[in-house]
Design a protein around this motif. Structure first.
Motif, PDB file in Angstrom:
ATOM      1  N   GLY A 221       0.831  -1.197   0.000  1.00 21.33           N
ATOM      2  CA  GLY A 221       0.000   0.000   0.000  1.00 21.33           C
ATOM      3  C   GLY A 221       0.861   1.241   0.000  1.00 21.33           C
ATOM      4  O   GLY A 221       2.079   1.173  -0.196  1.00 21.33           O
ATOM      5  N   ARG A 222       0.260   2.395   0.257  1.00 20.84           N
ATOM      6  CA  ARG A 222       0.974   3.652   0.133  1.00 20.84           C
ATOM      7  C   ARG A 222       1.987   3.883   1.250  1.00 20.84           C
ATOM      8  O   ARG A 222       2.991   4.568   1.054  1.00 20.84           O
ATOM      9  CB  ARG A 222      -0.023   4.818   0.124  1.00 20.84           C
ATOM     10  N   ARG A 223       1.776   3.321   2.440  1.00 14.87           N
ATOM     11  CA  ARG A 223       2.593   3.680   3.586  1.00 14.87           C
ATOM     12  C   ARG A 223       3.668   2.665   3.957  1.00 14.87           C
ATOM     13  O   ARG A 223       4.575   2.989   4.713  1.00 14.87           O
ATOM     14  CB  ARG A 223       1.709   3.923   4.813  1.00 14.87           C
ATOM     15  N   PHE A 224       3.590   1.432   3.451  1.00 17.50           N
ATOM     16  CA  PHE A 224       4.539   0.406   3.874  1.00 17.50           C
ATOM     17  C   PHE A 224       5.307  -0.155   2.686  1.00 17.50           C
ATOM     18  O   PHE A 224       4.797  -0.197   1.557  1.00 17.50           O
ATOM     19  CB  PHE A 224       3.821  -0.746   4.587  1.00 17.50           C
ATOM     20  N   LEU A 225       6.502  -0.644   2.982  1.00 18.78           N
ATOM     21  CA  LEU A 225       7.351  -1.297   1.994  1.00 18.78           C
ATOM     22  C   LEU A 225       8.218  -2.318   2.717  1.00 18.78           C
ATOM     23  O   LEU A 225       8.754  -2.030   3.785  1.00 18.78           O
ATOM     24  CB  LEU A 225       8.211  -0.247   1.297  1.00 18.78           C
ATOM     25  N   PHE A 226       8.342  -3.514   2.144  1.00 24.17           N
ATOM     26  CA  PHE A 226       9.196  -4.560   2.701  1.00 24.17           C
ATOM     27  C   PHE A 226      10.183  -5.005   1.627  1.00 24.17           C
ATOM     28  O   PHE A 226       9.815  -5.117   0.449  1.00 24.17           O
ATOM     29  CB  PHE A 226       8.361  -5.750   3.180  1.00 24.17           C
ATOM     30  N   GLU A 227      11.427  -5.303   2.022  1.00 22.16           N
ATOM     31  CA  GLU A 227      12.445  -5.615   1.020  1.00 22.16           C
ATOM     32  C   GLU A 227      13.524  -6.541   1.584  1.00 22.16           C
ATOM     33  O   GLU A 227      13.753  -6.617   2.794  1.00 22.16           O
ATOM     34  CB  GLU A 227      13.082  -4.329   0.505  1.00 22.16           C
TER      35      GLU A 227
END
Length: 257
Positions: A221-227
């Protein structure tokens, strides 16, 4: 972990319009989206011939304007030499600033160039062995260049680091290719693949290292990122001992507004 490896922390952006997340170990020229006012943290495990290390990094960027960004990086390190006691604590603090020099936008594409300055302060403990800090004040001056479309992103950053106390200066360079694996849609959901190269050259000792770093990134979504990224050495020139076997990164980014 070497100082130049901490520079991989500074990237903090993504935009819906280009369907591209920020590269994982290379810096990005886009100062929008997840790079507005946010927090990035990740852990990196480093396996070496004679030691293992773990660093947990906390990075906070802040956009002064659409062209100017400042921020800070605070790493917590743990070093465990084989057959010896481990040491841990907060390492050297890094402050940085980025300024957009050039931008050319087109339909679902953009080309941008940024100036990048970083200052490392010798705040980490150097009295214990192995030392957590470098004991050096270092200044980095470089450029960030990127060409991004809806189907692929090309990113490059390079720069020169000046060190005090007679320590060797260095040149670092990073290159990344990012490809979205999911079609563009709304609400936003992205799965991005990256192939990155991370190099560093120490002038006085003539030590050259180069890593190839494949990675994956999920944006729910707009607020989270996982990498995650797995770094494998391809060049370790003039390193006679304690070469790096591999590095593994797991992290997340969170947009505050």
């Amino acid at each position: 972990m070497a100082k130049n490896q901490l520079f991989f922390l500074l990237v903090f952006s993504t935009t819906i319009s280009f369907a591209q997340g920020p590269p994982i170990t290379t810096q990005t020229p886009v100062m929008l989206g997840l790079e507005g006012n946010g927090i990035r943290t990740f852990g990196k495990f480093i396996s070496k011939e004679k030691a293992n290390a773990y660093v947990q990094v906390f990075a906070v960027p802040y956009n002064i304007s659409s062209k100017f960004q400042v921020g800070g990086i605070l790493p917590y390190k743990s070093i465990s030499p084989k057959g010896m006691s481990s040491t841990n604590g907060f390492s050297d603090v890094i402050l940085f600033a980025k300024y957009q020099l050039y931008k050319q936008d087109g339909k679902a594409k953009t080309f941008r160039v940024l100036a990048n300055v970083k200052q490392t302060f010798p705040t980490g403990n150097t009295s214990n062995m192995p030392a957590i800090g470098s004991g050096l004040s270092q200044t980095y001056i470089g450029l960030i260049i990127g060409k991004i479309t809806s189907s692929v992103g090309f990113y490059n950053d390079f720069g020169y680091t000046l060190s005090n106390k007679g320590a060797t200066d260095s040149f670092s360079y990073n290159f990344s290719v990012g490809i979205p694996l999911l079609p563009q849609k709304y609400p936003q959901k992205q799965l991005n693949s990256f192939l990155e190269f991370n190099g560093n050259y120490l002038f006085d000792s003539k030590i050259h290292t180069l890593f190839i770093s494949p990675g994956l990134q999920f944006i729910p979504g707009r607020r989270f990122l996982f990498e995650t990224s797995f770094q494998i050495p391809v060049i370790q020139q003039n390193i006679r001992a304690n070469k790096t076997n591999y590095m593994l990164l797991l992290g997340t980014r969170f947009l505050l507004n």
